[in-house]
Design a protein around this motif. Structure first.
Motif, PDB file in Angstrom:
ATOM      1  N   LYS A   1      34.112  37.427 -44.594  1.00 25.07           N
ATOM      2  CA  LYS A   1      35.490  37.313 -45.094  1.00 25.07           C
ATOM      3  C   LYS A   1      35.611  38.122 -46.399  1.00 25.07           C
ATOM      4  O   LYS A   1      36.616  38.774 -46.652  1.00 25.07           O
ATOM      5  CB  LYS A   1      35.863  35.846 -45.295  1.00 25.07           C
TER       6      LYS A   1
ATOM      7  N   THR B   1      26.913  22.238 -48.893  1.00 23.72           N
ATOM      8  CA  THR B   1      28.213  22.030 -48.248  1.00 23.72           C
ATOM      9  C   THR B   1      28.205  20.747 -47.412  1.00 23.72           C
ATOM     10  O   THR B   1      29.128  19.928 -47.490  1.00 23.72           O
ATOM     11  CB  THR B   1      28.551  23.240 -47.361  1.00 23.72           C
TER      12      THR B   1
ATOM     13  N   GLY C   1      31.533  22.155 -34.239  1.00 26.16           N
ATOM     14  CA  GLY C   1      30.754  23.385 -34.390  1.00 26.16           C
ATOM     15  C   GLY C   1      29.281  23.113 -34.641  1.00 26.16           C
ATOM     16  O   GLY C   1      28.657  23.771 -35.485  1.00 26.16           O
TER      17      GLY C   1
ATOM     18  N   GLY D   1      25.471  26.798 -39.001  1.00 24.67           N
ATOM     19  CA  GLY D   1      24.581  26.553 -40.126  1.00 24.67           C
ATOM     20  C   GLY D   1      24.890  25.254 -40.858  1.00 24.67           C
ATOM     21  O   GLY D   1      24.011  24.383 -41.006  1.00 24.67           O
ATOM     22  N   VAL D   2      26.110  25.093 -41.328  1.00 27.00           N
ATOM     23  CA  VAL D   2      26.464  23.892 -42.092  1.00 27.00           C
ATOM     24  C   VAL D   2      26.407  22.661 -41.191  1.00 27.00           C
ATOM     25  O   VAL D   2      25.858  21.614 -41.561  1.00 27.00           O
ATOM     26  CB  VAL D   2      27.868  24.037 -42.715  1.00 27.00           C
TER      27      VAL D   2
ATOM     28  N   SER E   1      28.860  24.886 -27.298  1.00 30.12           N
ATOM     29  CA  SER E   1      28.870  25.434 -25.944  1.00 30.12           C
ATOM     30  C   SER E   1      27.567  25.029 -25.250  1.00 30.12           C
ATOM     31  O   SER E   1      26.573  24.678 -25.908  1.00 30.12           O
ATOM     32  CB  SER E   1      29.058  26.952 -25.974  1.00 30.12           C
TER      33      SER E   1
ATOM     34  N   ASN F   1      23.920  25.602 -26.259  1.00 25.24           N
ATOM     35  CA  ASN F   1      23.419  25.042 -27.520  1.00 25.24           C
ATOM     36  C   ASN F   1      23.236  23.526 -27.491  1.00 25.24           C
ATOM     37  O   ASN F   1      22.946  22.919 -28.519  1.00 25.24           O
ATOM     38  CB  ASN F   1      24.365  25.417 -28.667  1.00 25.24           C
TER      39      ASN F   1
ATOM     40  N   TYR G   1      32.805  22.031 -25.598  1.00 31.20           N
ATOM     41  CA  TYR G   1      34.226  22.274 -25.927  1.00 31.20           C
ATOM     42  C   TYR G   1      34.842  23.362 -25.055  1.00 31.20           C
ATOM     43  O   TYR G   1      36.064  23.476 -24.970  1.00 31.20           O
ATOM     44  CB  TYR G   1      34.376  22.617 -27.413  1.00 31.20           C
TER      45      TYR G   1
ATOM     46  N   ILE H   1      36.107  22.604 -43.957  1.00 32.92           N
ATOM     47  CA  ILE H   1      35.561  23.690 -44.785  1.00 32.92           C
ATOM     48  C   ILE H   1      35.902  25.076 -44.247  1.00 32.92           C
ATOM     49  O   ILE H   1      35.506  26.073 -44.838  1.00 32.92           O
ATOM     50  CB  ILE H   1      34.029  23.582 -44.942  1.00 32.92           C
TER      51      ILE H   1
ATOM     52  N   ARG I   1      39.257  18.259 -48.641  1.00 27.88           N
ATOM     53  CA  ARG I   1      38.583  19.543 -48.761  1.00 27.88           C
ATOM     54  C   ARG I   1      37.389  19.345 -49.699  1.00 27.88           C
ATOM     55  O   ARG I   1      37.580  19.149 -50.916  1.00 27.88           O
ATOM     56  CB  ARG I   1      39.562  20.563 -49.331  1.00 27.88           C
TER      57      ARG I   1
ATOM     58  N   ARG J   1      30.867  34.415 -34.203  1.00 30.22           N
ATOM     59  CA  ARG J   1      30.912  32.950 -34.290  1.00 30.22           C
ATOM     60  C   ARG J   1      30.111  32.280 -33.186  1.00 30.22           C
ATOM     61  O   ARG J   1      30.261  31.074 -32.961  1.00 30.22           O
ATOM     62  CB  ARG J   1      32.358  32.407 -34.265  1.00 30.22           C
ATOM     63  N   HIS J   2      29.292  33.009 -32.448  1.00 29.52           N
ATOM     64  CA  HIS J   2      28.515  32.370 -31.385  1.00 29.52           C
ATOM     65  C   HIS J   2      27.045  32.740 -31.481  1.00 29.52           C
ATOM     66  O   HIS J   2      26.593  33.736 -30.943  1.00 29.52           O
ATOM     67  CB  HIS J   2      29.089  32.709 -30.008  1.00 29.52           C
ATOM     68  N   PHE J   3      26.330  31.940 -32.245  1.00 33.07           N
ATOM     69  CA  PHE J   3      24.882  32.063 -32.370  1.00 33.07           C
ATOM     70  C   PHE J   3      24.414  30.670 -32.800  1.00 33.07           C
ATOM     71  O   PHE J   3      25.224  29.761 -32.939  1.00 33.07           O
ATOM     72  CB  PHE J   3      24.516  33.136 -33.414  1.00 33.07           C
TER      73      PHE J   3
HETATM   74  N1  LIG Z   1      31.656  26.054 -49.704  1.00 34.82           N
HETATM   75  C1  LIG Z   1      32.368  26.077 -48.597  1.00 34.82           C
HETATM   76  O1  LIG Z   1      33.500  25.689 -48.568  1.00 34.82           O
HETATM   77  C2  LIG Z   1      31.740  26.610 -47.344  1.00 34.82           C
HETATM   78  C3  LIG Z   1      30.362  26.773 -47.287  1.00 34.82           C
HETATM   79  C4  LIG Z   1      29.783  27.221 -46.110  1.00 34.82           C
HETATM   80  C5  LIG Z   1      30.600  27.518 -45.022  1.00 34.82           C
HETATM   81  N2  LIG Z   1      31.957  27.394 -45.129  1.00 34.82           N
HETATM   82  C6  LIG Z   1      32.815  27.731 -43.985  1.00 34.82           C
HETATM   83  O2  LIG Z   1      32.461  26.872 -42.924  1.00 34.82           O
HETATM   84  C7  LIG Z   1      32.582  27.542 -41.687  1.00 34.82           C
HETATM   85  C8  LIG Z   1      31.298  27.376 -40.918  1.00 34.82           C
HETATM   86  O3  LIG Z   1      30.264  28.113 -41.543  1.00 34.82           O
HETATM   87  P1  LIG Z   1      28.842  28.165 -40.901  1.00 34.82           P
HETATM   88  O4  LIG Z   1      28.124  29.267 -41.598  1.00 34.82           O
HETATM   89  O5  LIG Z   1      28.217  26.839 -40.814  1.00 34.82           O
HETATM   90  O6  LIG Z   1      29.263  28.557 -39.424  1.00 34.82           O
HETATM   91  P2  LIG Z   1      28.625  29.466 -38.455  1.00 34.82           P
HETATM   92  O7  LIG Z   1      27.168  29.218 -38.569  1.00 34.82           O
HETATM   93  O8  LIG Z   1      29.177  30.829 -38.584  1.00 34.82           O
HETATM   94  O9  LIG Z   1      29.195  28.832 -37.087  1.00 34.82           O
HETATM   95  C9  LIG Z   1      28.898  29.411 -35.910  1.00 34.82           C
HETATM   96  C10 LIG Z   1      28.838  28.297 -34.870  1.00 34.82           C
HETATM   97  O10 LIG Z   1      30.156  27.856 -34.578  1.00 34.82           O
HETATM   98  C11 LIG Z   1      30.152  27.386 -33.259  1.00 34.82           C
HETATM   99  N3  LIG Z   1      31.505  27.455 -32.740  1.00 34.82           N
HETATM  100  C12 LIG Z   1      32.324  28.548 -32.743  1.00 34.82           C
HETATM  101  N4  LIG Z   1      33.534  28.203 -32.228  1.00 34.82           N
HETATM  102  C13 LIG Z   1      33.470  26.887 -31.928  1.00 34.82           C
HETATM  103  C14 LIG Z   1      34.398  25.939 -31.371  1.00 34.82           C
HETATM  104  N5  LIG Z   1      35.643  26.302 -31.018  1.00 34.82           N
HETATM  105  N6  LIG Z   1      33.995  24.654 -31.227  1.00 34.82           N
HETATM  106  C15 LIG Z   1      32.737  24.281 -31.559  1.00 34.82           C
HETATM  107  N7  LIG Z   1      31.810  25.125 -32.068  1.00 34.82           N
HETATM  108  C16 LIG Z   1      32.182  26.397 -32.260  1.00 34.82           C
HETATM  109  C17 LIG Z   1      29.190  28.304 -32.529  1.00 34.82           C
HETATM  110  O11 LIG Z   1      28.526  27.572 -31.534  1.00 34.82           O
HETATM  111  P3  LIG Z   1      28.755  27.884 -29.979  1.00 34.82           P
HETATM  112  O12 LIG Z   1      28.118  29.237 -29.747  1.00 34.82           O
HETATM  113  O13 LIG Z   1      28.091  26.741 -29.308  1.00 34.82           O
HETATM  114  O14 LIG Z   1      30.237  27.948 -29.781  1.00 34.82           O
HETATM  115  C18 LIG Z   1      28.203  28.766 -33.609  1.00 34.82           C
HETATM  116  O15 LIG Z   1      26.976  28.108 -33.518  1.00 34.82           O
HETATM  117  C19 LIG Z   1      32.955  28.986 -42.011  1.00 34.82           C
HETATM  118  O16 LIG Z   1      34.354  29.139 -41.865  1.00 34.82           O
HETATM  119  C20 LIG Z   1      32.568  29.127 -43.464  1.00 34.82           C
HETATM  120  O17 LIG Z   1      33.333  30.085 -44.143  1.00 34.82           O
HETATM  121  C21 LIG Z   1      32.526  26.927 -46.252  1.00 34.82           C
END
Ligand SMILES: NC(=O)c1ccc[n+]([C@@H]2O[C@H](COP(=O)([O-])OP(=O)(O)OC[C@H]3O[C@@H](n4cnc5c(N)ncnc54)[C@H](OP(=O)(O)O)[C@@H]3O)[C@@H](O)[C@H]2O)c1
Length: 306
Positions: A45, A128, A149, A153-154, A174, A177, A192, A232, A250, A295-297
């Protein structure tokens, strides 16, 4: 130092890899020779310009694990050569590099039993997830939580933490996973893609949404009256519920050292283990971002810097 950086906003191809000036430790800061840093969704982003940065070259990246290589004035509690990990202050980027300067007060000692790669992978995800579940949702033993999700990671940290708290954990992922999230401790998994999650679960005490968009907005439907939801992936504000009997929150995600120390405690007692990790070199930042942005890993994408 070598760094992965951008000179303009855009797609993954805007990444360059090359030499930039070394940072210096101002008073209250330490310079860390980074061994590992990770890709967080916020990084692409930033790359796209959504955070409205104005200075180039811009080095993305927020978490790190490495060795202290310089100590600024007024730093008395972190010494040269110590292994530390942490997350940059809110608003600071710059860890896709061999070095970063950060406030000493927001780094923590890395235990020798935790690798740099794993420490980096647990840092922003851990801060987080802890902020969301413990401080914001105040999740209690015996409650039911839907974590959206689960393979991310989170969410991967959050599933384990929710189990440690003693909650009943439902998550979405999915089909590929499902074994992974069950291995992290999920009691129920909703595919989902095959099923509308609002038809698969109801009466939750809490929701933790890490997906955003329409998923975030529809998450209110699964809460019981009085339920609370933390978001988040919907920007700086939680989305507004269309019902009056639930709370939308939030999490603030603080950087204080004590939060990092809590990650170490949770790791030491076996409550959390590191996520599945895919390793990259800094020169492969564009590839890492392409996968993160899809978004899919599973788990975390980590740069092995040195
Ligand atoms: N300080 C903060 O506020 C903060 C900190 C960290 C992250 N964030 C935000 O939190 C979000 C998540 O971050 P992250 O790094 O943990 O995520 P991420 O690792 O990028 O998430 C990817 C995962 O999302 C799953 N996914 C995608 N679409 C989905 C859906 N419709 N339903 C269910 N699962 C779904 C995927 O699994 P499948 O392949 O099984 O779909 C994949 O494993 C991001 O938007 C990030 O910007 C905010």
């Amino acid at each position: 130092m070598k760094a992965a950086f951008i000179e303009r906003f855009g797609g993954p191809d805007v990444f360059q890899y090359g030499d930039l000036p070394d940072p210096v430790a101002n008073p209250g800061e330490v310079v860390i020779d980074i061994v590992a840093t990770t890709v967080n969704a916020a990084d692409w982003k930033v790359r796209l310009g959504e955070y409205k940065h104005t200075k180039f070259p811009l080095i993305p990246g927020r978490d790190f694990s490495g060795m202290v290589s310089a100590v600024g004035d007024d730093v008395n509690d972190i010494a040269l050569g110590e292994a530390v990990f942490g997350v940059c202050e809110a608003g600071q980027e710059g860890t896709y590099a061999e070095k970063v300067a950060v406030k000493a007060a927001i780094v923590a000692r890395k235990p020798s039993g935790l690798s740099h790669v794993n420490a980096a992978a647990l840092s922003l995800t851990g801060l987080t997830a802890m902020s969301a579940l413990e401080d914001t949702l105040k999740l209690q033993r015996g409650e039911t939580i839907l974590i959206q999700g689960g393979a991310g990671g989170v969410a991967g940290f959050a599933i384990q933490l929710a189990k440690h708290i003693g909650a009943h954990v439902v998550t979405t992922a999915s089909a590929a996973n499902h074994d992974y999230v069950r291995g992290l401790g999920a009691d129920e998994v909703i595919d989902y893609k095959a099923r509308d999650f609002t038809q698969a679960i109801a009466n939750c005490d809490a929701v933790f949404d890490t997906v955003g968009g329409d998923v975030a907005q529809r998450s209110f439907a699964v809460l019981k009256p009085g339920g609370r939801a933390a978001f988040i992936a919907s920007g700086a504000q939680a989305p507004k519920p269309q019902r009056a009997d639930v709370t939308a929150l939030r999490p603030p995600v603080g950087r204080a050292r004590r939060h990092l120390q809590r990650i170490v405690e949770l790791y030491d007692v076996g409550a959390v283990r590191p996520p599945e990790i895919k390793l990259y070199r800094l020169s492969e930042a564009a590839d890492a971002h392409r996968l993160s942005e899809s978004r899919h890993f599973r788990g975390k994408l980590v740069f092995q810097v040195r």
